[in-house]
Design a protein around this motif. Structure first.
Motif, PDB file in Angstrom:
ATOM      1  N   MET A   1      23.289  38.703  33.635  1.00 39.13           N
ATOM      2  CA  MET A   1      23.297  38.598  32.172  1.00 39.13           C
ATOM      3  C   MET A   1      23.776  39.915  31.570  1.00 39.13           C
ATOM      4  N   ASN A   2      24.817  39.851  30.753  1.00 37.68           N
ATOM      5  CA  ASN A   2      25.322  41.049  30.093  1.00 37.68           C
ATOM      6  C   ASN A   2      24.331  41.518  29.032  1.00 37.68           C
ATOM      7  N   VAL A   3      24.223  42.824  28.885  1.00 37.46           N
ATOM      8  CA  VAL A   3      23.344  43.395  27.867  1.00 37.46           C
ATOM      9  C   VAL A   3      24.156  44.341  26.995  1.00 37.46           C
ATOM     10  N   PRO A   4      23.747  44.537  25.744  1.00 38.37           N
ATOM     11  CA  PRO A   4      24.493  45.429  24.857  1.00 38.37           C
ATOM     12  C   PRO A   4      24.404  46.872  25.324  1.00 38.37           C
ATOM     13  N   ASP A   5      25.366  47.672  24.894  1.00 41.83           N
ATOM     14  CA  ASP A   5      25.415  49.063  25.338  1.00 41.83           C
ATOM     15  C   ASP A   5      24.494  49.968  24.533  1.00 41.83           C
ATOM     16  N   GLN A   6      23.895  49.439  23.462  1.00 41.21           N
ATOM     17  CA  GLN A   6      22.940  50.199  22.662  1.00 41.21           C
ATOM     18  C   GLN A   6      21.669  49.379  22.486  1.00 41.21           C
ATOM     19  N   PRO A   7      20.515  50.034  22.309  1.00 42.12           N
ATOM     20  CA  PRO A   7      19.266  49.286  22.103  1.00 42.12           C
ATOM     21  C   PRO A   7      19.333  48.403  20.870  1.00 42.12           C
ATOM     22  N   LEU A   8      18.587  47.295  20.904  1.00 38.85           N
ATOM     23  CA  LEU A   8      18.502  46.401  19.764  1.00 38.85           C
ATOM     24  C   LEU A   8      17.458  46.901  18.775  1.00 38.85           C
ATOM     25  N   ASP A   9      17.698  46.660  17.509  1.00 34.13           N
ATOM     26  CA  ASP A   9      16.671  46.915  16.499  1.00 34.13           C
ATOM     27  C   ASP A   9      15.667  45.764  16.453  1.00 34.13           C
ATOM     28  N   LEU A  10      16.172  44.537  16.648  1.00 33.75           N
ATOM     29  CA  LEU A  10      15.336  43.339  16.527  1.00 33.75           C
ATOM     30  C   LEU A  10      15.723  42.354  17.615  1.00 33.75           C
ATOM     31  N   LEU A  11      14.718  41.809  18.308  1.00 34.82           N
ATOM     32  CA  LEU A  11      14.940  40.767  19.304  1.00 34.82           C
ATOM     33  C   LEU A  11      14.056  39.577  18.975  1.00 34.82           C
ATOM     34  N   VAL A  12      14.678  38.401  18.818  1.00 38.72           N
ATOM     35  CA  VAL A  12      13.948  37.158  18.609  1.00 38.72           C
ATOM     36  C   VAL A  12      13.830  36.455  19.949  1.00 38.72           C
ATOM     37  N   VAL A  13      12.598  36.206  20.393  1.00 39.17           N
ATOM     38  CA  VAL A  13      12.371  35.461  21.630  1.00 39.17           C
ATOM     39  C   VAL A  13      12.097  34.011  21.248  1.00 39.17           C
ATOM     40  N   SER A  14      12.999  33.134  21.654  1.00 40.02           N
ATOM     41  CA  SER A  14      12.996  31.743  21.217  1.00 40.02           C
ATOM     42  C   SER A  14      12.755  30.835  22.417  1.00 40.02           C
ATOM     43  N   ARG A  98      13.085  46.048  28.889  1.00 41.28           N
ATOM     44  CA  ARG A  98      13.507  47.406  29.264  1.00 41.28           C
ATOM     45  C   ARG A  98      15.003  47.603  29.083  1.00 41.28           C
ATOM     46  N   LEU A  99      15.767  46.563  29.358  1.00 41.57           N
ATOM     47  CA  LEU A  99      17.216  46.679  29.221  1.00 41.57           C
ATOM     48  C   LEU A  99      17.656  46.633  27.767  1.00 41.57           C
ATOM     49  N   LEU A 100      17.044  45.758  26.973  1.00 43.74           N
ATOM     50  CA  LEU A 100      17.432  45.587  25.578  1.00 43.74           C
ATOM     51  C   LEU A 100      16.787  46.611  24.657  1.00 43.74           C
ATOM     52  N   ARG A 101      15.578  47.068  25.023  1.00 46.24           N
ATOM     53  CA  ARG A 101      14.844  48.112  24.305  1.00 46.24           C
ATOM     54  C   ARG A 101      14.746  47.851  22.793  1.00 46.24           C
ATOM     55  N   PRO A 102      14.256  46.672  22.398  1.00 51.81           N
ATOM     56  CA  PRO A 102      14.172  46.355  20.963  1.00 51.81           C
ATOM     57  C   PRO A 102      13.029  47.113  20.281  1.00 51.81           C
ATOM     58  N   LYS A 103      13.262  47.542  19.049  1.00 56.32           N
ATOM     59  CA  LYS A 103      12.203  48.192  18.292  1.00 56.32           C
ATOM     60  C   LYS A 103      11.175  47.162  17.812  1.00 56.32           C
ATOM     61  N   ILE A 104      11.665  45.975  17.440  1.00 55.76           N
ATOM     62  CA  ILE A 104      10.804  44.910  16.919  1.00 55.76           C
ATOM     63  C   ILE A 104      11.110  43.630  17.681  1.00 55.76           C
ATOM     64  N   ILE A 105      10.059  42.902  18.040  1.00 51.80           N
ATOM     65  CA  ILE A 105      10.208  41.594  18.668  1.00 51.80           C
ATOM     66  C   ILE A 105       9.618  40.542  17.741  1.00 51.80           C
ATOM     67  N   LEU A 106      10.323  39.438  17.566  1.00 53.49           N
ATOM     68  CA  LEU A 106       9.799  38.270  16.870  1.00 53.49           C
ATOM     69  C   LEU A 106       9.546  37.189  17.909  1.00 53.49           C
ATOM     70  N   ALA A 107       8.331  36.643  17.914  1.00 58.99           N
ATOM     71  CA  ALA A 107       7.917  35.683  18.939  1.00 58.99           C
ATOM     72  C   ALA A 107       7.217  34.499  18.281  1.00 58.99           C
ATOM     73  N   PRO A 108       7.119  33.365  18.986  1.00 62.65           N
ATOM     74  CA  PRO A 108       6.413  32.219  18.421  1.00 62.65           C
ATOM     75  C   PRO A 108       4.934  32.529  18.183  1.00 62.65           C
ATOM     76  N   TYR A 109       4.396  31.920  17.144  1.00 61.93           N
ATOM     77  CA  TYR A 109       2.964  32.051  16.858  1.00 61.93           C
ATOM     78  C   TYR A 109       2.151  31.481  18.022  1.00 61.93           C
ATOM     79  N   TRP A 110       0.991  32.049  18.271  1.00 64.41           N
ATOM     80  CA  TRP A 110       0.223  31.735  19.479  1.00 64.41           C
ATOM     81  C   TRP A 110      -0.494  30.394  19.452  1.00 64.41           C
TER      82      TRP A 110
END
Length: 235
Positions: A1-14, A98-110
């Motif tokens: 899986m390719n990853v961006p060359d810079q860390p993400l600010d926001l990652l949505v886990v869907s 670790r690879l994406l290094r997002p500052k903020i993660i958005l995830a489904p409610y528990w």
């Protein structure tokens, strides 16, 4: 899986393709307009479904990605309908953090009626912790995503009180455009009279906007306290 060359600010886990667009599409668009680096990680390919196929879902996801102008999108290829929070899935997700290094993660409610969404929520929490562990076999350097916020699914009928609601009013039409890309899930085989599923999604955004005195909004929960430095941020 390719990853961006810079860390993400926001990652949505869907959990599935289309969950990010439905729940936080407006937030994604707003963050991209603010030049934040935004990614979406699907945990499964969402199939089987009554009218979808893996190939068709890939095309629909690519179309939605273009509308959202995402920095990065990937799929962990875990089993749909049988998503589990097991050690292998936790290991793989922690490695991506670790690879994406997002500052903020958005995830489904528990809490959710869909078992995949519940599993995804607990999986994100555990993988976030594992991501910071030293002396582990997880690839990459230890990393701790600073914040995790949780979004509602359309499966919930009674919503808990959110920690905050984000004003997405300028982006509601593009959010709906991204959702319509998933024709096999949102349009085909569904009732065409009002209200349609698309009407329902838009009306929910209208309700959350009403709660904050704005035309449209998206709600978020938080397990942790939210700090501010300026009351003007709350206006």
């Amino acid at each position: 899986m390719n990853v961006p060359d810079q860390p993400l600010d926001l990652l949505v886990v869907s959990p599935h393709p289309d969950d990010a667009e439905i729940s936080v599409g407006g937030t994604i668009l707003q963050c991209r307009e603010q030049e934040m680096r935004v990614g979406v990680l699907e945990l499964t390919n969402g199939e089987p479904t009554p009218r979808g196929t893996p190939g068709r879902r890939v095309k629909e996801t690519a179309a939605a990605t273009e509308v959202l102008d995402l920095t990065w999108r990937g799929n962990l290829q875990l089993p749909n309908r049988r998503l589990e929070h097991d050690l292998d899935a936790r290991h793989r997700l922690a490695g991506l953090f670790r690879l994406l290094r997002p500052k903020i993660i958005l995830a489904p409610y528990w809490e959710d009626v869909h078992p995949d969404h519940v599993a995804a929520s607990s999986l994100v929490d555990a993988a976030r912790f594992w991501s910071k562990l030293s002396r582990s076999d997880i690839p990459g350097e230890p990393f701790w995503p600073k914040k995790v916020y949780y979004f509602w699914s359309i499966h919930l009928r009674i919503h808990p009180k959110p920690a905050f609601v984000r004003d997405i009013s300028p982006f509601i039409d593009r959010k709906m455009e991204a959702i319509r890309c998933y024709e096999s899930q949102m349009i085909e085989g569904r009732p065409t009279e009002h209200p349609t599923l698309l009407d329902d999604i838009r009306d929910r955004a209208r309700y959350w906007g009403w709660t904050i005195g704005r035309p449209y909004g998206e709600p978020f929960a938080s397990r942790e306290e939210i700090g501010i430095t300026d009351f003007r941020h709350l206006v």
